[in-house]
Design an enzyme around this catalytic site. Structure first.
Site, PDB file in Angstrom:
ATOM      1  N   ASN A 289      -4.854  62.733  95.216  1.00 24.95           N
ATOM      2  CA  ASN A 289      -6.115  63.341  94.440  1.00 24.95           C
ATOM      3  C   ASN A 289      -6.730  64.221  95.564  1.00 24.95           C
ATOM      4  OD1 ASN A 289      -6.374  60.520  95.987  1.00 24.95           O
ATOM      5  ND2 ASN A 289      -8.273  60.398  95.131  1.00 24.95           N
TER       6      ASN A 289
ATOM      7  N   GLU B   1     -10.835  65.837  95.969  1.00 24.74           N
ATOM      8  CA  GLU B   1     -12.103  65.742  95.600  1.00 24.74           C
ATOM      9  C   GLU B   1     -12.857  67.099  96.127  1.00 24.74           C
ATOM     10  OE1 GLU B   1     -12.867  60.827  95.846  1.00 24.74           O
ATOM     11  OE2 GLU B   1     -13.670  61.860  97.297  1.00 24.74           O
TER      12      GLU B   1
ATOM     13  N   CYS C 198      -6.963  64.452  90.045  1.00 22.46           N
ATOM     14  CA  CYS C 198      -6.222  63.476  90.174  1.00 22.46           C
ATOM     15  C   CYS C 198      -4.767  63.443  90.731  1.00 22.46           C
ATOM     16  CB  CYS C 198      -6.104  62.438  88.909  1.00 22.46           C
ATOM     17  SG  CYS C 198      -7.592  61.994  88.363  1.00 22.46           S
TER      18      CYS C 198
ATOM     19  N   GLU D   8      -1.975  62.236  89.707  1.00 28.99           N
ATOM     20  CA  GLU D   8      -0.868  62.309  88.687  1.00 28.99           C
ATOM     21  C   GLU D   8      -0.522  63.755  88.363  1.00 28.99           C
ATOM     22  OE1 GLU D   8      -2.577  58.221  88.092  1.00 28.99           O
ATOM     23  OE2 GLU D   8      -3.158  60.042  88.636  1.00 28.99           O
TER      24      GLU D   8
ATOM     25  N   CYS E 130      -5.905  57.475  84.794  1.00 29.64           N
ATOM     26  CA  CYS E 130      -7.177  57.615  84.269  1.00 29.64           C
ATOM     27  C   CYS E 130      -6.796  58.017  82.765  1.00 29.64           C
ATOM     28  CB  CYS E 130      -8.060  58.512  84.928  1.00 29.64           C
ATOM     29  SG  CYS E 130      -7.626  60.271  84.950  1.00 29.64           S
TER      30      CYS E 130
ATOM     31  N   CYS F 223      -5.709  61.815  82.581  1.00 29.65           N
ATOM     32  CA  CYS F 223      -4.084  61.841  83.239  1.00 29.65           C
ATOM     33  C   CYS F 223      -3.258  61.358  82.224  1.00 29.65           C
ATOM     34  CB  CYS F 223      -4.143  60.947  84.663  1.00 29.65           C
ATOM     35  SG  CYS F 223      -4.586  61.706  86.068  1.00 29.65           S
TER      36      CYS F 223
END
Length: 149
Positions: free
Chosen positions: A52, A54, A63, A65, A98, A101
């Site tokens: 991930n 940010e 993310c 994935e 999430c 994802c």
């Protein structure tokens, strides 16, 4: 977990989670401090890593994935050609993708893609994308909507 045969991929779930942990160490998370790593197995058995990332504006982040999936696509692998994805984090139980994802996983990985979820304590859960996102919105659904007009 159903009839998912992860060992047929040439990797054990533990090995794939160890690869995801390598990616997790590279996460850029100065705001949340919540590192996540992913290891995506392509059709040849090679790994594509994701972590991930940010951003101070929050929404431009990505993310682990999706990073792994997008990286594999950018490297020339076709959607649907992936064999498994492992994702790990420092969570109480196995980490789960999430919702965003899960949607990307169903389109780029396919509903039968095994998702190996783990944590730094050695907990493991394995499900298919379809199990994680029942009733997913797919390209087929999009085509159905176009025909209705």
């Amino acid at each position: 977990m159903g009839d998912i045969n992860i060992e047929a991929l040439g990797w054990t779930p533990e090995q794939l989670l160890a690869e995801a942990a390598k990616a997790m160490d590279k996460a850029y998370v100065p705001y949340s401090g919540f590192k996540v790593g992913a290891a995506l197995v392509d059709g040849t058995g090679a790994i594509h890593y994701g972590c991930n990332v940010e951003n101070a504006a929050y929404s431009p982040g990505n993310c682990a994935e999706r990073t792994a999936l997008f990286r594999a696509i950018a490297d020339g692998h076709a959607p649907g050609s992936f064999r498994a994805i492992a994702v790990t984090g420092r969570t109480e139980g196995p980490i789960t993708p999430c919702g965003v994802c899960r949607q990307v996983l169903v389109e780029l990985g396919g509903p039968d893609l095994p998702v190996i979820m783990g944590n730094d304590k050695g907990d493991i859960s394995i499900m298919t994308v379809a199990e994680l996102l029942p009733g997913a919105f797919t390209p087929a659904r999009l085509a159905e909507g176009r025909k209705a007009e």
